[in-house]
Design a protein around this motif. Sequence first.
Motif, short mmCIF file in Angstrom:
data_model
loop_
_atom_site.label_atom_id
_atom_site.label_comp_id
_atom_site.label_asym_id
_atom_site.label_seq_id
_atom_site.Cartn_x
_atom_site.Cartn_y
_atom_site.Cartn_z
N GLY A 172 2.08 -27.93 -34.95
CA GLY A 172 0.83 -27.34 -35.41
C GLY A 172 0.74 -27.16 -36.91
O GLY A 172 -0.36 -26.92 -37.44
N ASP A 173 1.86 -27.26 -37.60
CA ASP A 173 1.84 -27.13 -39.06
C ASP A 173 1.18 -28.35 -39.69
O ASP A 173 1.19 -29.44 -39.13
CB ASP A 173 3.26 -26.99 -39.62
CG ASP A 173 3.88 -25.63 -39.36
OD1 ASP A 173 3.18 -24.73 -38.84
OD2 ASP A 173 5.08 -25.47 -39.65
N VAL A 174 0.63 -28.15 -40.87
CA VAL A 174 0.00 -29.24 -41.62
C VAL A 174 0.88 -29.58 -42.81
O VAL A 174 1.36 -28.68 -43.52
CB VAL A 174 -1.42 -28.84 -42.07
CG1 VAL A 174 -2.03 -29.90 -42.96
CG2 VAL A 174 -2.30 -28.58 -40.86
N VAL A 175 1.12 -30.88 -43.01
CA VAL A 175 1.91 -31.35 -44.14
C VAL A 175 1.10 -32.39 -44.91
O VAL A 175 0.22 -33.04 -44.34
CB VAL A 175 3.26 -31.96 -43.70
CG1 VAL A 175 4.12 -30.93 -43.00
CG2 VAL A 175 3.07 -33.19 -42.83
N THR A 176 1.41 -32.52 -46.18
CA THR A 176 0.79 -33.55 -47.01
C THR A 176 1.89 -34.50 -47.47
O THR A 176 2.96 -34.07 -47.90
CB THR A 176 0.09 -32.93 -48.23
OG1 THR A 176 -0.91 -32.03 -47.76
CG2 THR A 176 -0.55 -34.00 -49.10
N ILE A 177 1.62 -35.79 -47.35
CA ILE A 177 2.54 -36.82 -47.83
C ILE A 177 1.97 -37.36 -49.14
O ILE A 177 0.81 -37.76 -49.19
CB ILE A 177 2.67 -37.98 -46.81
CG1 ILE A 177 3.05 -37.46 -45.44
CG2 ILE A 177 3.65 -39.03 -47.34
CD1 ILE A 177 4.44 -36.96 -45.28
N ARG A 178 2.78 -37.34 -50.19
CA ARG A 178 2.37 -37.88 -51.50
C ARG A 178 3.25 -39.08 -51.82
O ARG A 178 4.48 -39.00 -51.73
CB ARG A 178 2.57 -36.83 -52.60
CG ARG A 178 1.65 -35.66 -52.50
CD ARG A 178 1.83 -34.75 -53.69
NE ARG A 178 1.08 -33.53 -53.51
CZ ARG A 178 1.45 -32.35 -53.98
NH1 ARG A 178 2.57 -32.23 -54.66
NH2 ARG A 178 0.69 -31.28 -53.77
N VAL A 179 2.60 -40.17 -52.20
CA VAL A 179 3.32 -41.41 -52.50
C VAL A 179 2.82 -41.95 -53.83
O VAL A 179 1.62 -42.06 -54.06
CB VAL A 179 3.11 -42.46 -51.39
CG1 VAL A 179 3.95 -43.68 -51.64
CG2 VAL A 179 3.42 -41.87 -50.02
N GLN A 180 3.76 -42.32 -54.71
CA GLN A 180 3.42 -42.90 -56.01
C GLN A 180 4.33 -44.09 -56.27
O GLN A 180 5.55 -43.99 -56.10
CB GLN A 180 3.60 -41.90 -57.14
CG GLN A 180 2.60 -40.77 -57.13
CD GLN A 180 2.80 -39.84 -58.30
OE1 GLN A 180 3.92 -39.47 -58.62
NE2 GLN A 180 1.72 -39.46 -58.95
N GLY A 181 3.73 -45.20 -56.69
CA GLY A 181 4.53 -46.37 -57.04
C GLY A 181 3.82 -47.67 -56.70
O GLY A 181 2.69 -47.67 -56.22
N ASP A 182 4.51 -48.77 -56.97
CA ASP A 182 3.92 -50.10 -56.79
C ASP A 182 3.55 -50.40 -55.34
O ASP A 182 2.60 -51.11 -55.08
CB ASP A 182 4.88 -51.18 -57.30
CG ASP A 182 5.04 -51.13 -58.81
OD1 ASP A 182 4.14 -50.59 -59.49
OD2 ASP A 182 6.06 -51.64 -59.31
N ASP A 183 4.32 -49.89 -54.39
CA ASP A 183 4.05 -50.17 -52.98
C ASP A 183 3.53 -48.93 -52.23
O ASP A 183 3.69 -48.80 -51.03
CB ASP A 183 5.27 -50.76 -52.28
CG ASP A 183 6.50 -49.87 -52.37
OD1 ASP A 183 6.42 -48.75 -52.95
OD2 ASP A 183 7.57 -50.29 -51.87
N ALA A 184 2.87 -48.04 -52.97
CA ALA A 184 2.40 -46.78 -52.40
C ALA A 184 1.43 -46.99 -51.24
O ALA A 184 1.52 -46.30 -50.22
CB ALA A 184 1.75 -45.92 -53.48
N GLU A 185 0.51 -47.92 -51.39
CA GLU A 185 -0.48 -48.14 -50.33
C GLU A 185 0.18 -48.61 -49.04
O GLU A 185 -0.11 -48.10 -47.95
CB GLU A 185 -1.52 -49.17 -50.79
CG GLU A 185 -2.72 -49.26 -49.89
CD GLU A 185 -3.82 -50.14 -50.47
OE1 GLU A 185 -4.52 -50.77 -49.66
OE2 GLU A 185 -3.97 -50.18 -51.69
N GLN A 186 1.12 -49.56 -49.16
CA GLN A 186 1.83 -50.06 -47.98
C GLN A 186 2.71 -48.96 -47.37
O GLN A 186 2.81 -48.84 -46.16
CB GLN A 186 2.70 -51.27 -48.35
CG GLN A 186 1.93 -52.47 -48.80
CD GLN A 186 1.71 -52.50 -50.32
OE1 GLN A 186 1.85 -51.48 -51.01
NE2 GLN A 186 1.35 -53.64 -50.85
N ALA A 187 3.34 -48.17 -48.22
CA ALA A 187 4.21 -47.10 -47.74
C ALA A 187 3.41 -46.05 -46.98
O ALA A 187 3.82 -45.62 -45.90
CB ALA A 187 4.95 -46.45 -48.92
N LEU A 188 2.27 -45.66 -47.51
CA LEU A 188 1.45 -44.66 -46.84
C LEU A 188 0.91 -45.19 -45.51
O LEU A 188 0.83 -44.46 -44.52
CB LEU A 188 0.32 -44.19 -47.75
CG LEU A 188 -0.38 -42.90 -47.37
CD1 LEU A 188 0.62 -41.75 -47.16
CD2 LEU A 188 -1.40 -42.51 -48.42
N ALA A 189 0.59 -46.48 -45.47
CA ALA A 189 0.14 -47.09 -44.22
C ALA A 189 1.26 -47.07 -43.19
O ALA A 189 1.03 -46.78 -42.00
CB ALA A 189 -0.34 -48.52 -44.47
#
Length: 89
Positions: free
Chosen positions: A57-74
């Motif tokens: 039930g907890d809410v978390v935020t994932i932060r991604v920065q870098g060249d492959d950030a979009e692929q990593a977040l997907a």
Amino acid sequence: MEKTFKITAQEGLHARPSAILVNAVGAFTSTMEIVHNDRAVNLKSIMSVMTLGVKTGDVVTIRVQGDDAEQALAKITEVLTQENVAIEA
């Protein structure tokens, strides 16, 4: 880039769900953090993720920065939802 998730796994982000998540992101070069209750830790470290004490039930935020950030977040989104660890919040 960032995305917010609500944890649905009965055990929260303990050993198994944390391991699944950390293993999924290991190949990416981007810097990744998971944020819970204003505390951010390295998403690539299973011990760091587990120290957050994220419960069902907890809410978390994932932060991604870098060249492959979009692929990593997907990939993170795919793993969390397919493994029934979390849903997008």
